[in-house]
Write an enzyme that holds these catalytic residues in place. Structure first.
Site, PDB file in Angstrom:
ATOM      1  N   HIS A  46       0.812  -1.226   0.000  1.00 25.16           N
ATOM      2  CA  HIS A  46       0.000   0.000   0.000  1.00 25.16           C
ATOM      3  C   HIS A  46       0.846   1.277   0.000  1.00 25.16           C
ATOM      4  CE1 HIS A  46       0.494  -0.306   4.414  1.00 25.16           C
ATOM      5  NE2 HIS A  46       0.228   0.974   4.457  1.00 25.16           N
ATOM      6  N   ASP A  47       1.984   1.258   0.695  1.00 23.11           N
ATOM      7  CA  ASP A  47       2.810   2.473   0.793  1.00 23.11           C
ATOM      8  C   ASP A  47       4.095   2.373  -0.014  1.00 23.11           C
ATOM      9  OD1 ASP A  47       1.265   4.145   2.398  1.00 23.11           O
ATOM     10  OD2 ASP A  47       2.064   3.324   4.274  1.00 23.11           O
ATOM     11  N   LYS A  50       6.219   5.324  -1.111  1.00 25.73           N
ATOM     12  CA  LYS A  50       6.997   6.164  -0.189  1.00 25.73           C
ATOM     13  C   LYS A  50       8.499   6.072  -0.471  1.00 25.73           C
ATOM     14  CE  LYS A  50       3.781   6.720   3.607  1.00 25.73           C
ATOM     15  NZ  LYS A  50       3.467   6.459   5.020  1.00 25.73           N
ATOM     16  N   HIS A 101      -6.180   3.650  -0.875  1.00 26.28           N
ATOM     17  CA  HIS A 101      -6.147   3.497   0.584  1.00 26.28           C
ATOM     18  C   HIS A 101      -6.195   4.821   1.339  1.00 26.28           C
ATOM     19  CE1 HIS A 101      -1.753   4.028   0.028  1.00 26.28           C
ATOM     20  NE2 HIS A 101      -1.661   4.246   1.327  1.00 26.28           N
ATOM     21  N   ASP A 130      -4.739   0.350   8.007  1.00 28.36           N
ATOM     22  CA  ASP A 130      -3.558   1.215   7.900  1.00 28.36           C
ATOM     23  C   ASP A 130      -3.592   2.278   8.996  1.00 28.36           C
ATOM     24  OD1 ASP A 130      -1.302   2.517   6.836  1.00 28.36           O
ATOM     25  OD2 ASP A 130      -2.529   3.722   5.483  1.00 28.36           O
TER      26      ASP A 130
END
Ligand SMILES: [Fe+2]
Ligand SMILES: [Fe+2]
Length: 180
Positions: A46-47, A50, A101, A130
């Site tokens: 999901h991240d 980053k 998300h 999350d």
């Protein structure tokens, strides 16, 4: 393989916990085995965007400025572009999670201000998990929140940030887990 290495460079424990929580929630919703597996797989990523955010913002010890937050938000589009190198049904599910998300039930999220059931179910599930893990974990800019405060916050966001029904089921799972 390379994508997994990228995950290791970020916060693999957060990714793992969000994945496990999301699978718990998917199970409690009686979703199919296929959904269960795809949510568990996709939530890891999901991240992933980053990796393209400067460390000065990722590790900031103070609240982000508006400009920094705008940059941080771009982890969604960066994540989608990183995952675009792979095409499979599992990876397509991961892209849905990466892309949605941070959408909010009330339509004020990002990047597309999707609203209510217009937000794909996978994204609505991962959004709650999350947030729960981010709040209960120590971060550079904040200490870990106690579970009861976190649950009160999530309950307060029912129908605002989060799908009301999923929120109810999630709170139940955590409360049962905590009591065991
Ligand atoms: Fe994110
Ligand atoms: Fe996250």
């Amino acid at each position: 393989m390379i994508l997994e290495n990228v995950l290791d460079m970020l916060d693999p424990e957060h990714a793992r916990r969000v994945s496990l929580l999301s699978m718990d929630l998917a199970r409690s919703l009686n979703l199919s085995d296929q959904d269960f597996e795809r949510i568990g797989y996709g939530a890891h990523y999901h991240d992933i965007g980053k990796i393209s955010i400067p460390a000065s913002i990722l590790d900031s010890e103070s609240q982000l400025t508006d400009v920094e937050f705008e940059i941080m938000k771009r982890h969604v589009e960066y994540g989608l572009s990183i995952l675009s190198v792979q095409t499979s049904e599992e990876m397509d599910a991961a892209k849905v999670i990466v892309g949605t998300h941070h959408e909010r039930w009330d339509g004020t999220g990002y990047p597309n201000r999707l609203k209510g059931e217009g937000i794909p179910l996978y994204g609505r599930i991962v959004s709650i998990c999350d947030t729960y893990d981010a709040l209960t974990s120590k971060r550079s800019y904040k200490s870990a929140w106690p579970i009861d405060e976190t649950l009160a916050y999530i309950n307060n966001q029912k129908g605002k940030a989060f799908d009301p029904y999923l929120t109810e089921v999630f709170l139940q799972i955590i409360q049962e887990g905590v009591l065991v």
